[in-house]
Motif scaffolding. Structure first.
Motif, PDB file in Angstrom:
ATOM      1  N   PRO A 133       0.800  -1.234   0.000  1.00 23.53           N
ATOM      2  CA  PRO A 133       0.000   0.000   0.000  1.00 23.53           C
ATOM      3  C   PRO A 133       0.825   1.272   0.000  1.00 23.53           C
ATOM      4  CG  PRO A 133       0.139  -0.849   2.212  1.00 23.53           C
ATOM      5  CD  PRO A 133       0.915  -1.820   1.347  1.00 23.53           C
ATOM      6  N   ARG A 134       2.029   1.221  -0.537  1.00 23.15           N
ATOM      7  CA  ARG A 134       2.908   2.394  -0.476  1.00 23.15           C
ATOM      8  C   ARG A 134       3.717   2.494  -1.772  1.00 23.15           C
ATOM      9  NH1 ARG A 134       5.057  -1.811   2.255  1.00 23.15           N
ATOM     10  NH2 ARG A 134       3.846  -1.323   4.104  1.00 23.15           N
ATOM     11  N   VAL A 135       4.212   3.700  -2.030  1.00 25.75           N
ATOM     12  CA  VAL A 135       5.110   3.914  -3.160  1.00 25.75           C
ATOM     13  C   VAL A 135       6.532   3.605  -2.707  1.00 25.75           C
ATOM     14  CG1 VAL A 135       6.031   5.611  -4.781  1.00 25.75           C
ATOM     15  CG2 VAL A 135       3.592   5.636  -4.193  1.00 25.75           C
ATOM     16  N   LEU A 136       7.233   2.810  -3.481  1.00 21.06           N
ATOM     17  CA  LEU A 136       8.584   2.388  -3.125  1.00 21.06           C
ATOM     18  C   LEU A 136       9.619   3.217  -3.868  1.00 21.06           C
ATOM     19  CD1 LEU A 136       8.065  -1.495  -3.299  1.00 21.06           C
ATOM     20  CD2 LEU A 136       7.898  -0.011  -1.283  1.00 21.06           C
ATOM     21  N   ASP A 137      10.793   3.311  -3.270  1.00 21.51           N
ATOM     22  CA  ASP A 137      11.914   4.034  -3.859  1.00 21.51           C
ATOM     23  C   ASP A 137      12.649   3.076  -4.808  1.00 21.51           C
ATOM     24  OD1 ASP A 137      14.324   5.309  -4.454  1.00 21.51           O
ATOM     25  OD2 ASP A 137      14.525   6.192  -2.456  1.00 21.51           O
TER      26      ASP A 137
END
Length: 258
Positions: A133-137
């Motif tokens: 549920p998150r944007v990854l680097d």
């Protein structure tokens, strides 16, 4: 007995993995049952790799020995007829030499892992991607992955149940791409090597996800590799984002020029 190579695509969700099981459905068992509808058995397939439960394939390769000299097209059509309604398809077939072997003749395996980044639950892509549920680097994951490419002892990144004689492998490539998938932004990991250890790809992707989420630094990947300790690995990601994308041979048996 003529030998045939088969290129196989399947959804791994309904199966306990590739390998034939005594009391659970398997991809190998499904194809062997279909072969028995064409010629009396028993039939035993040899495959380029044994995918785990829930793992998919776009380019698995196996071979079988038959009595009849089938045309490859008619063989694939007949098998696909008898495989219905299972999510398994023979996408290509080829006549190969008696000494050709789906596993031992292979010179590389290619895996794809799809990671979907969105908060809303996946619906149409459920079971086909690992969702976070998150944007990854992505840049950080690429930096961390560079420590894994090359010839290393991958003890940290293999299952304790791995039966390989040695944990030393050469990982030829890890490519990490940010793409817009059908359900939203994805990170796609593509790994290439002659062979892989049990759970190696899922261990690597799970560890790199921690880097992308900011819980690990890229340098932590190097430290985990050098620890040569399974306990130093990040979480092992689930199987349903993983695909056996293809298998390489010195000469492609499915090429019209082969």
């Amino acid at each position: 007995m003529p030998r045939f190579a088969l290129k196989v695509e399947y959804d791994g969700a309904p199966f306990a993995g590739w390998q034939r099981q005594a009391d659970q459905p398997s991809v190998q068992g499904a194809i062997e049952d279909a072969l028995a509808r064409l010629e009396p058995g028993p039939h035993t397939l040899a495959a380029a790799g044994r995918t785990d439960a829930g793992v998919h394939a776009r380019g698995q390769v196996c071979h079988c020995d038959l009595v009849k000299e089938w045309s490859p097209f008619r063989l694939s059509e007949a098998l696909n007829y008898h495989l219905k309604p299972l999510p398994v398809a023979i996408v290509d077939a080829a006549r190969v030499g008696d000494d050709w072997h789906a596993r031992f003749s292979a010179v590389e395996r290619r895996y794809l892992f799809r990671l979907l980044m969105r908060r809303a639950p996946a619906t149409l892509e459920a079971g086909q991607v690992w969702q976070v549920p998150r944007v990854l680097d992505v840049d950080a994951m690429r930096e961390g992955s560079r420590h894994l490419v090359g010839h290393h002892d991958f003890t940290t990144f293999r299952s304790v149940m791995c039966q390989a004689q040695s944990p030393v492998k050469t990982l030829d490539e890890i490519r990490i791409d940010a793409v817009e998938g059908p359900a939203g932004p994805e990170v796609q990991f593509r790994l290439r090597a002659r062979s892989f250890l049990h759970n190696q790809v899922r261990s690597i992707v799970g560890t790199l996800e921690r880097v992308g989420a900011g819980s690990w630094s890229p340098e932590d990947v190097r430290l985990a590799l050098e620890a040569r300790d399974r306990a130093a690995c990040g979480p092992v990601c689930p199987p349903y984002g993983l695909y056996l994308a293809g298998v390489g041979y010195p000469e492609d048996p499915f090429s019209t020029d082969a």
